[in-house]
Write an enzyme that holds these catalytic residues in place. Structure first.
Site, PDB file in Angstrom:
ATOM      1  N   ASP A  74      -1.621   5.701  -6.497  1.00 15.24           N
ATOM      2  CA  ASP A  74      -2.069   4.802  -5.430  1.00 15.24           C
ATOM      3  C   ASP A  74      -2.116   3.365  -5.934  1.00 15.24           C
ATOM      4  O   ASP A  74      -2.639   3.096  -7.012  1.00 15.24           O
ATOM      5  CB  ASP A  74      -3.452   5.231  -4.930  1.00 15.24           C
ATOM      6  CG  ASP A  74      -3.962   4.332  -3.802  1.00 15.24           C
ATOM      7  OD1 ASP A  74      -3.208   4.123  -2.833  1.00 15.24           O
ATOM      8  OD2 ASP A  74      -5.100   3.840  -3.900  1.00 15.24           O
ATOM      9  N   ASP A  90       0.842  -1.188   0.000  1.00 13.60           N
ATOM     10  CA  ASP A  90       0.000   0.000   0.000  1.00 13.60           C
ATOM     11  C   ASP A  90       0.880   1.242   0.000  1.00 13.60           C
ATOM     12  O   ASP A  90       1.538   1.546   0.997  1.00 13.60           O
ATOM     13  CB  ASP A  90      -0.927   0.007   1.216  1.00 13.60           C
ATOM     14  CG  ASP A  90      -2.055   1.019   1.082  1.00 13.60           C
ATOM     15  OD1 ASP A  90      -1.874   2.013   0.356  1.00 13.60           O
ATOM     16  OD2 ASP A  90      -3.114   0.829   1.707  1.00 13.60           O
TER      17      ASP A  90
END
Length: 436
Positions: free
Chosen positions: A316, A114
Site C-alpha cells: 500500500d 493510491d
C-alpha cells in the site's frame, strides 16, 4: 565593455542552467512522472520546516490506524451511502503526489497516488468544504457527463441512481477512515506526461467532510475497472512502477513509470494474489519474516491469504509505516529486542525505541516471498527522534479496534525501492534504487 558583456552573459547562463535543473522540475523528456511527498519541498501544500520533519512523520504514523481500518473495510461493489457534511478541509494525510493535467486545455492538478483505490477524483468548482485548487469543467472543451444508465456508473463504489428515469451518476464514498465526499462521475482528457488519455472517467467532487481527502484529488492505481490501468488498456499494458523518495531527502522527488518501457530489465518478482472481494488491493504472499538470521516463529495462519476474510498481506502506498496483525508484530518486535541492547522506550506510534548509539547492533529485517527475499536497509526499518538520540523500529501492530487480519507493507518500508506492478502477468517486482 566587452568584459562586462561577457560577464553578464556568463551569469545569465549560470542562472538559466540553475533554473533548468531545478530539483522540482518535471523530467525533461516527459518519460516519467515525478513523485513527490505531499509535505515535500516541491509540494504546493505548505511543507513543514526541515527541522520538524521527524515530528511530521511521527504525526503521520499516528493516523495510520484510520487508514488500516479503511483498508480492512474495502469490499467489492459496496453501495451503502456515506453521509456528507460540509466542513473545512485540512491536510491530515501522509501520501505521495504527482502532477497531472485534466481537460482541454489542461488544468494542472497535484493528485495523490493510491495503489488501494481505483477511481480518480478531483475537487470541482463550487465544492463545499474544499480548500485547494479545483478543476473547472466549464473551461474544458472535452468535458462530458456520464449518464447513470452507462455501465461505468455501476463500477464505482457507493453509486446512486434515480429510481425513475435517468440522470447523472452520483456517488458517495468514505476515505481514510475519518472522511467522506460526494461526487458525480464524469469524463475528460487526462494528461500524464506526454500521454493524453481521452474520455477518462473520474469523480467530480461537490462536497467533502473530514481531514483525509487529498486536497487536489486522487489518482487510483488499483486494479479495479475504473483504475488507471483498466482505463488506459493497451497504452500501458497493465504495468507501472514507482520509486518513492526517502523522507530524509530535502526535495523528495521520485518517479512513476507507466507501461513496460523503461522498467528494470533484471528485477526479482513474486506473484500477485487476487481477492475477488477486495479487487483493488495488491495482495502478496508473505511467507515469513527474518530478524537477523532468525526466522520469526509465528503461526502460519497469521500470514495465510484468505479471500473470504480478507486476511493476508498487501502493498500500500498510502499507509506510512508497516502494520502487522498483533501476534505477528509482537513476535517480530520481541526477536528484534533480543538482538538490540536496551533499555527500550516508546515514541508516538513506535514502541521499540533505543539509544541511537546501539544502532550498529540492529539486525536486518527480511520479508520472505516466493522467489524473493526483501532485505530492508536500516533506513527502511528504523526511524530517529528529532534530536537524533533515539532510534525506533519503524513498524507497529495493526489497530486492535478492527478485524485485524490484514498485514500492510507501507511506504516508509518501500522508500528508495523500485516497486513494479505487472497486473497482466500477476506479479510484483522489487529492486533497490536510489529514487532521489
Amino acid at each position: 565593455m566587452d568584459l562586462t558583456i561577457s560577464s553578464l552573459l556568463f551569469f545569465a547562463l549560470l542562472i538559466s542552467s540553475a533554473i533548468a535543473t531545478s530539483p522540482c522540475d518535471p523530467p525533461s523528456d516527459n518519460s516519467d512522472l515525478s513523485v513527490i511527498h505531499i509535505y515535500g519541498k516541491c509540494s504546493p501544500f505548505n511543507p513543514p520546516k526541515p527541522e520538524s520533519w521527524v515530528n511530521t512523520v511521527l504525526d503521520m504514523a499516528l493516523k495510520d490506524p484510520e487508514r488500516v481500518e479503511y483498508l480492512s473495510t474495502l469490499v467489492a461493489q459496496k453501495t451503502t451511502s456515506v453521509p456528507i457534511a460540509p466542513g473545512q478541509q485540512t491536510l491530515n494525510i501522509g501520501n505521495y503526489v504527482v502532477r497531472v493535467k485534466i481537460g482541454t486545455p489542461g488544468q494542472l492538478m497535484v493528485m495523490v497516488l493510491d495503489t488501494s483505490n481505483d477511481a480518480a477524483w478531483v475537487p470541482c468548482s463550487g465544492c463545499v468544504g474544499c480548500s485547494a485548487a479545483t478543476f473547472s469543467p466549464n473551461t474544458s472543451s472535452t468535458y462530458g457527463s456520464l449518464d447513470c444508465s452507462m455501465p461505468r456508473c455501476t463500477q464505482v463504489r457507493g453509486f446512486q441512481c434515480p429510481t425513475i428515469g435517468s440522470g447523472g451518476c452520483f456517488f458517495n464514498q468514505s476515505y481514510g477512515g475519518d472522511s467522506s465526499f460526494s461526487a458525480t462521475l464524469v469524463k475528460d482528457s487526462l494528461t500524464l506526461g506526454k500521454d493524453v488519455v481521452p474520455d477518462y472517467a473520474f469523480g467530480c467532487i461537490g462536497a467533502v467532510s473530514g481531514g483525509s481527502i487529498p486536497p487536489q484529488g486522487l489518482l487510483g492505481l488499483g486494479r479495479g475497472p475504473l483504475s488507471l490501468l483498466s482505463q488506459t488498456g493497451s497504452l500501458y499494458s497493465g504495468i507501472f512502477s514507482y520509486c518513492l523518495p526517502s523522507f530524509k531527502s530535502y526535495y523528495f522527488s521520485g518517479s512513476l513509470k507507466l507501461g513496460p518501457v523503461g522498467q528494470p530489465k533484471s528485477i526479482r518478482t513474486t506473484p500477485l494474489l487476487r481477492n475477488p472481494h477486495r479487487p483493488s488491493l495488491y495482495y502478496v504472499n508473505l511467507t515469513g519474516i527474518s530478524v537477523g538470521r532468525v526466522l520469526t516463529p509465528v503461526d502460519p495462519k497469521l500470514l495465510t491469504f484468505d479471500p473470504n476474510t480478507g486476511a493476508g498481506t498487501i502493498m500500500d502506498s498510502g499507509t506510512v509505516i508497516t502494520r502487522f496483525v498483533e501476534p505477528l508484530y509482537n513476535a517480530t518486535r520481541d526477536e528484534f529486542r533480543k538482538q538490540v541492547q536496551g533499555p527500550f522506550s516508546s515514541l508516538g506510534a513506535f514502541d521499540t525505541c533505543f539509544t541511537a548509539s546501539s544502532e550498529t547492533t540492529a539486525p536486518v529485517i527480511t520479508f520472505h516471498f516466493p522467489g524473493l527475499d526483501w532485505k530492508l536497509p536500516l533506513e527502511n526499518s528504523l526511524i530517529h527522534s528529532s534530536s537524533g538520540s533515539l532510534a525506533c523500529l519503524a513498524m507497529a501492530a495493526a489497530p486492535s479496534n478492527v478485524n485485524s487480519v490484514l498485514n500492510v507493507v507501507a511506504n516508509l518500508q518501500q522508500q528508495n525501492t523500485r516497486i513494479m506492478y505487472d497486473v497482466t502477468n500477476s506479479q510484483i517486482g522489487i529492486a533497490r534504487e536510489l529514487c532521489n
